[in-house]
Write an enzyme that holds these catalytic residues in place. Structure first.
Site, short mmCIF file in Angstrom:
data_model
loop_
_atom_site.label_atom_id
_atom_site.label_comp_id
_atom_site.label_asym_id
_atom_site.label_seq_id
_atom_site.Cartn_x
_atom_site.Cartn_y
_atom_site.Cartn_z
N ASP A 1 -3.67 -3.52 40.51
CA ASP A 1 -2.82 -2.52 41.16
C ASP A 1 -3.09 -1.11 40.68
O ASP A 1 -2.48 -0.15 41.16
CB ASP A 1 -1.33 -2.87 40.99
CG ASP A 1 -0.90 -2.99 39.54
OD1 ASP A 1 -1.63 -3.57 38.74
OD2 ASP A 1 0.22 -2.51 39.22
N HIS B 1 0.12 -3.72 26.14
CA HIS B 1 0.16 -4.40 27.42
C HIS B 1 -0.65 -5.70 27.30
O HIS B 1 -1.22 -5.98 26.25
CB HIS B 1 -0.40 -3.48 28.51
CG HIS B 1 -0.05 -3.88 29.90
ND1 HIS B 1 1.23 -4.25 30.28
CD2 HIS B 1 -0.80 -3.96 31.03
CE1 HIS B 1 1.24 -4.53 31.56
NE2 HIS B 1 0.01 -4.38 32.05
N HIS C 1 -5.95 -3.65 35.51
CA HIS C 1 -5.21 -4.51 36.43
C HIS C 1 -5.42 -4.02 37.86
O HIS C 1 -5.53 -2.80 38.11
CB HIS C 1 -3.73 -4.55 36.07
CG HIS C 1 -3.42 -5.53 34.99
ND1 HIS C 1 -2.32 -5.42 34.16
CD2 HIS C 1 -4.07 -6.66 34.58
CE1 HIS C 1 -2.30 -6.43 33.30
NE2 HIS C 1 -3.35 -7.19 33.53
N HIS D 1 6.26 3.33 38.42
CA HIS D 1 5.92 1.90 38.37
C HIS D 1 7.19 1.04 38.49
O HIS D 1 7.49 0.21 37.64
CB HIS D 1 5.17 1.59 37.07
CG HIS D 1 4.31 0.37 37.12
ND1 HIS D 1 4.76 -0.86 36.69
CD2 HIS D 1 3.03 0.18 37.53
CE1 HIS D 1 3.80 -1.76 36.83
NE2 HIS D 1 2.74 -1.15 37.34
#
Length: 310
Positions: A65, A138, A63, A267
């Protein structure tokens, strides 16, 4: 060893929290990086970390980020004269991402770059450490890394050796290696009598983004330190599940059941302001007392567990 948190936010950066990246500084001074979100190299400029000491990067998942800062950081390491090999571990597709970014941008790397794509159960030995990998839950493949430092030989009882007439020198190393020695007077000195208890290596677990996953409990079992995401508060468990993330309370349940020594929550969603941190930490500590929420530029020391005396 110590960890410096360079980015502790979730999804998008905020004025207080950049996106994901954490640096592990080993006792040798070498630096290993976990994830590399956008502006990671800017965060490094505000820390005591230097790219010249960076030798390994561990990417948890692809991902943006967690990886959009990677091309810039690789280029800057080269511009700053880096010539030593850099090794990057991460999920399948990472090599293609890096190769495309470097080629299209015309970036020339002056150093050897090795990319190792991982999978569930992957394990490797690196300079006195064992690195283990576990697949989390995830929206895309996301992994946890367990870093296990090798146990070390106990300390020599120098005073006792001197009392026996053994002076410092190569003979000390023989005893550290577990060998026995014979003195000029015929007396035999056994390593077990002058070497202290073995020093247990430190174990830390760094998790990528994930829903609550019981598999993580076994993976983190008895670790000195667990770094786990807590994107949402306990009251938002349904939303956390929907978006493949965890809550403060879920991360704490993993830490408690896994019998880790300390939990660091990472996070954190940008929906939470600094004034919300008190409530978030209260939720986690109600389940697992030794919990903290990390923030950008926080450094956490990972102490050696001192062996009990004989």
């Amino acid at each position: 060893m110590e960890l410096t948190f360079l980015g502790t936010g979730a999804g998008v950066p905020s004025t207080k929290r950049n996106v994901s990246s954490t640096a592990l500084r080993l006792d040798s001074g070498e630096v290993w990086l976990f994830d590399c979100g956008e502006a990671t190299q800017h965060q490094i400029l505000s820390s005591t970390i230097t790219l010249s000491r960076l030798t390994k990067i561990f990417i948890t998942h692809l991902h943006g980020d967690h990886i959009f800062g990677l091309p810039g950081l690789l280029g800057s390491r080269s511009f700053q004269g880096g010539e030593s090999e850099l090794k990057i571990y991460g999920p399948k597709g990472l090599a293609h991402f890096i190769d495309t970014a470097v080629k299209i941008s015309g970036t020339h790397l002056r150093y050897p770059l090795q990319i190792v794509e991982i999978e569930d159960g992957f394990q490797v030995q690196e300079q006195g450490f064992t690195i283990k990998v576990a697949l989390l839950e995830h929206g895309i493949d996301s992994f946890a890394y367990r870093i296990e430092e090798a146990d070390k030989t106990g300390a020599l009882n120098v005073e006792k050796l001197k009392s026996l007439g053994v002076q410092p020198g190569p003979i000390y190393q023989k005893l550290k290696n577990g060998d026995s020695i014979t003195l000029d007077n015929g007396k035999v000195v056994h390593a077990g009598g002058v070497v202290g208890p073995q020093i247990k290596g430190r174990h830390l677990v760094y998790c990528g983004d994930s829903r609550f996953n019981e598999k993580t409990i076994d993976f983190a079992l008895n670790a000195d330190l667990l770094i786990h995401e807590a994107t949402f508060s306990a009251q938002m468990a349904s939303l956390a599940y929907e978006y493949y993330h965890s809550t403060t309370e879920e991360a704490a349940r993993i830490a408690k059941t896994a019998n880790v020594k300390k939990l660091l929550l990472n996070h954190i969603s940008s929906r939470y302001q600094e004034t919300d941190m008190v409530d978030l930490i209260r939720e986690a500590r109600a389940v697992f007392a030794n919990t903290d929420i990390v923030e950008d530029q926080m450094t956490v020391h990972i102490p050696i567990t001192k062996p009990s005396s004989k």
